[in-house]
Design a protein around this motif. Structure first.
Motif, PDB file in Angstrom:
ATOM      1  N   ARG A 154       0.916  -0.977  -0.074  1.00  0.00           N
ATOM      2  CA  ARG A 154      -0.488   0.429   0.225  1.00  0.00           C
ATOM      3  C   ARG A 154       1.047   1.684  -0.289  1.00  0.00           C
ATOM      4  NH1 ARG A 154      -4.979   0.100   4.113  1.00  0.00           N
ATOM      5  NH2 ARG A 154      -5.327  -1.686   3.322  1.00  0.00           N
ATOM      6  N   PRO A 155       0.685   1.753  -0.739  1.00  0.00           N
ATOM      7  CA  PRO A 155       1.893   3.440  -0.835  1.00  0.00           C
ATOM      8  C   PRO A 155       1.386   3.648   0.256  1.00  0.00           C
ATOM      9  CG  PRO A 155      -0.132   3.340  -2.944  1.00  0.00           C
ATOM     10  CD  PRO A 155      -0.172   2.141  -2.096  1.00  0.00           C
ATOM     11  N   ALA A 156       2.603   4.452   0.441  1.00  0.00           N
ATOM     12  CA  ALA A 156       2.494   5.423   2.441  1.00  0.00           C
ATOM     13  C   ALA A 156       1.598   6.235   2.514  1.00  0.00           C
ATOM     14  CB  ALA A 156       3.885   6.282   2.475  1.00  0.00           C
ATOM     15  N   SER A 157       1.173   7.292   0.940  1.00  0.00           N
ATOM     16  CA  SER A 157       0.456   8.788   1.362  1.00  0.00           C
ATOM     17  C   SER A 157      -1.226   8.198   0.936  1.00  0.00           C
ATOM     18  CB  SER A 157       0.738   9.413  -0.241  1.00  0.00           C
ATOM     19  OG  SER A 157      -0.044   8.341  -1.115  1.00  0.00           O
ATOM     20  N   ARG A 158      -1.227   6.736   0.296  1.00  0.00           N
ATOM     21  CA  ARG A 158      -2.473   6.231   1.129  1.00  0.00           C
ATOM     22  C   ARG A 158      -2.574   5.841   2.650  1.00  0.00           C
ATOM     23  NH1 ARG A 158      -4.585   1.558  -2.234  1.00  0.00           N
ATOM     24  NH2 ARG A 158      -7.410   2.140  -0.890  1.00  0.00           N
ATOM     25  N   ARG A 159      -1.620   5.407   3.377  1.00  0.00           N
ATOM     26  CA  ARG A 159      -1.964   5.132   4.674  1.00  0.00           C
ATOM     27  C   ARG A 159      -1.798   5.658   5.687  1.00  0.00           C
ATOM     28  NH1 ARG A 159       3.698   1.062   5.503  1.00  0.00           N
ATOM     29  NH2 ARG A 159       1.779   0.814   8.133  1.00  0.00           N
ATOM     30  N   TYR A 160      -0.980   6.854   5.285  1.00  0.00           N
ATOM     31  CA  TYR A 160      -0.882   8.118   6.414  1.00  0.00           C
ATOM     32  C   TYR A 160      -2.207   8.871   5.940  1.00  0.00           C
ATOM     33  CZ  TYR A 160       3.773   6.651   7.546  1.00  0.00           C
ATOM     34  OH  TYR A 160       4.504   4.819   8.523  1.00  0.00           O
ATOM     35  N   GLY A 212      -5.010   8.379   4.217  1.00  0.00           N
ATOM     36  CA  GLY A 212      -6.575   8.330   5.224  1.00  0.00           C
ATOM     37  C   GLY A 212      -6.731   8.046   6.914  1.00  0.00           C
ATOM     38  N   LEU A 213      -5.106   7.771   7.140  1.00  0.00           N
ATOM     39  CA  LEU A 213      -5.155   8.307   9.023  1.00  0.00           C
ATOM     40  C   LEU A 213      -5.425   9.433   8.870  1.00  0.00           C
ATOM     41  CD1 LEU A 213      -4.835   7.020  12.221  1.00  0.00           C
ATOM     42  CD2 LEU A 213      -1.937   7.132  11.165  1.00  0.00           C
ATOM     43  N   ALA A 214      -4.808  10.488   8.451  1.00  0.00           N
ATOM     44  CA  ALA A 214      -5.130  11.952   8.830  1.00  0.00           C
ATOM     45  C   ALA A 214      -6.340  12.150   8.364  1.00  0.00           C
ATOM     46  CB  ALA A 214      -3.516  12.661   7.595  1.00  0.00           C
ATOM     47  N   LEU A 215      -6.460  11.817   7.486  1.00  0.00           N
ATOM     48  CA  LEU A 215      -7.992  12.594   6.901  1.00  0.00           C
ATOM     49  C   LEU A 215      -9.147  11.596   8.427  1.00  0.00           C
ATOM     50  CD1 LEU A 215      -9.846  13.235   4.899  1.00  0.00           C
ATOM     51  CD2 LEU A 215     -10.682  11.624   4.030  1.00  0.00           C
ATOM     52  N   THR A 216      -8.969  10.056   8.560  1.00  0.00           N
ATOM     53  CA  THR A 216      -9.731  10.174  10.012  1.00  0.00           C
ATOM     54  C   THR A 216      -9.544  10.722  11.357  1.00  0.00           C
ATOM     55  OG1 THR A 216      -9.918   8.009   8.998  1.00  0.00           O
ATOM     56  CG2 THR A 216     -10.515   7.760  11.020  1.00  0.00           C
ATOM     57  N   GLY A 217      -8.142  10.977  11.110  1.00  0.00           N
ATOM     58  CA  GLY A 217      -8.172  11.155  12.618  1.00  0.00           C
ATOM     59  C   GLY A 217      -8.859  12.612  12.673  1.00  0.00           C
ATOM     60  N   LEU A 218      -8.203  13.718  11.498  1.00  0.00           N
ATOM     61  CA  LEU A 218      -9.266  14.880  11.772  1.00  0.00           C
ATOM     62  C   LEU A 218     -10.244  15.369  11.764  1.00  0.00           C
ATOM     63  CD1 LEU A 218      -6.298  16.731   9.168  1.00  0.00           C
ATOM     64  CD2 LEU A 218      -6.481  16.930  11.453  1.00  0.00           C
ATOM     65  N   ALA A 219     -10.837  14.334  10.620  1.00  0.00           N
ATOM     66  CA  ALA A 219     -12.663  14.458  11.066  1.00  0.00           C
ATOM     67  C   ALA A 219     -13.191  13.582  12.870  1.00  0.00           C
ATOM     68  CB  ALA A 219     -13.452  13.012  10.361  1.00  0.00           C
ATOM     69  N   PHE A 234      -5.119  18.812  20.911  1.00  0.00           N
ATOM     70  CA  PHE A 234      -4.496  17.362  22.061  1.00  0.00           C
ATOM     71  C   PHE A 234      -4.955  16.404  21.213  1.00  0.00           C
ATOM     72  CE2 PHE A 234      -3.979  20.062  25.111  1.00  0.00           C
ATOM     73  CZ  PHE A 234      -1.790  19.557  25.725  1.00  0.00           C
ATOM     74  N   SER A 235      -6.211  16.453  19.901  1.00  0.00           N
ATOM     75  CA  SER A 235      -6.709  15.716  19.285  1.00  0.00           C
ATOM     76  C   SER A 235      -5.873  15.423  17.726  1.00  0.00           C
ATOM     77  CB  SER A 235      -7.802  15.270  18.764  1.00  0.00           C
ATOM     78  OG  SER A 235      -8.837  15.469  19.565  1.00  0.00           O
ATOM     79  N   VAL A 236      -4.928  16.198  17.470  1.00  0.00           N
ATOM     80  CA  VAL A 236      -3.815  16.187  16.913  1.00  0.00           C
ATOM     81  C   VAL A 236      -2.949  15.624  16.678  1.00  0.00           C
ATOM     82  CG1 VAL A 236      -2.881  18.217  15.267  1.00  0.00           C
ATOM     83  CG2 VAL A 236      -4.933  18.542  15.209  1.00  0.00           C
ATOM     84  N   VAL A 237      -2.606  15.668  18.319  1.00  0.00           N
ATOM     85  CA  VAL A 237      -1.177  15.283  18.774  1.00  0.00           C
ATOM     86  C   VAL A 237      -1.601  13.501  18.882  1.00  0.00           C
ATOM     87  CG1 VAL A 237       0.413  15.201  20.606  1.00  0.00           C
ATOM     88  CG2 VAL A 237      -0.677  17.167  20.792  1.00  0.00           C
ATOM     89  N   GLY A 238      -2.711  13.292  18.833  1.00  0.00           N
ATOM     90  CA  GLY A 238      -2.912  12.340  18.904  1.00  0.00           C
ATOM     91  C   GLY A 238      -3.097  11.308  17.761  1.00  0.00           C
ATOM     92  N   VAL A 239      -2.966  12.328  16.371  1.00  0.00           N
ATOM     93  CA  VAL A 239      -3.135  12.024  15.552  1.00  0.00           C
ATOM     94  C   VAL A 239      -1.498  11.310  15.044  1.00  0.00           C
ATOM     95  CG1 VAL A 239      -3.445  12.461  12.882  1.00  0.00           C
ATOM     96  CG2 VAL A 239      -5.060  13.089  15.376  1.00  0.00           C
ATOM     97  N   VAL A 240      -0.769  12.792  15.229  1.00  0.00           N
ATOM     98  CA  VAL A 240       0.395  12.885  15.229  1.00  0.00           C
ATOM     99  C   VAL A 240       1.424  11.291  16.186  1.00  0.00           C
ATOM    100  CG1 VAL A 240       2.911  13.614  15.464  1.00  0.00           C
ATOM    101  CG2 VAL A 240       0.858  15.340  14.983  1.00  0.00           C
ATOM    102  N   ILE A 241       0.692  10.268  17.088  1.00  0.00           N
ATOM    103  CA  ILE A 241       0.951  10.201  18.038  1.00  0.00           C
ATOM    104  C   ILE A 241       0.777   8.359  17.114  1.00  0.00           C
ATOM    105  CG2 ILE A 241       0.914   8.078  19.796  1.00  0.00           C
ATOM    106  CD1 ILE A 241       0.907  11.531  21.296  1.00  0.00           C
ATOM    107  N   ALA A 242      -0.374   8.502  16.749  1.00  0.00           N
ATOM    108  CA  ALA A 242      -0.807   7.091  16.021  1.00  0.00           C
ATOM    109  C   ALA A 242      -0.100   7.383  14.241  1.00  0.00           C
ATOM    110  CB  ALA A 242      -2.161   7.576  15.413  1.00  0.00           C
TER     111      ALA A 242
END
Length: 145
Positions: free
Chosen positions: A12-18, A20-27, A71-79
């Motif tokens: 899976r391309p790294a851009s898709r992995r991260y 999608g995670l970023a989109l889910t995290g920010l939402a 702090f939620s964005v901090v959690g996304v960075v940790i994830a």
């Protein structure tokens, strides 16, 4: 002896992995910010004062949303870091986020605020955690599989 050519391995391309995670995290961060603000507003209307005794300042409802979003964005960075460097990112995130949530419950007791304020602050921490932790854990499970 047979070998598998590199062309048969699909990653899976790294851009898709991260991405999608970023989109889910920010939402989820937006959802957590709205949820805490919506929970803080009626508490304030019911007479809970969000006054910090040391400074005498009152925490505005919008302040809860801003701090929750940060702090939620901090959690996304940790994830994202765990997705990059951990063999089991979802499990590690779940443990890390749960431990950080437990630690976040200590400061309301130390602030010297009224008992209703302390109880409400703890509830607001748990509201944000209830939104963020499951969403990011699920996102990590789907991206690390």
């Amino acid at each position: 002896m047979t070998s598998t050519p590199d062309t048969d391995i699909v990653a899976r391309p790294a851009s898709r992995r991260y991405g999608g995670l970023a989109l889910t995290g920010l939402a989820s961060a937006l959802g957590a910010a709205v949820a805490t603000a919506l929970a803080a507003a009626p508490a304030g209307a019911l007479g809970v004062t969000f006054e910090i005794p040391d400074g005498g300042e009152t925490i505005p409802v919008a302040g809860f949303a801003v701090v929750t979003a940060f702090f939620s964005v901090v959690g996304v960075v940790i994830a994202a870091a765990l997705l990059r460097w951990s063999a089991r990112p979802a499990d590690r995130f779940l443990w890390t986020a749960t431990a950080l949530t437990a630690l976040s419950l200590i400061p309301p007791f130390l602030a010297g605020a009224a008992p209703a304020t302390v109880a409400t602050l703890i509830a607001l921490h748990l509201v944000a955690a209830a939104v963020m932790i499951p969403a990011l854990t699920r996102a990590l499970r789907s991206r690390s599989a």
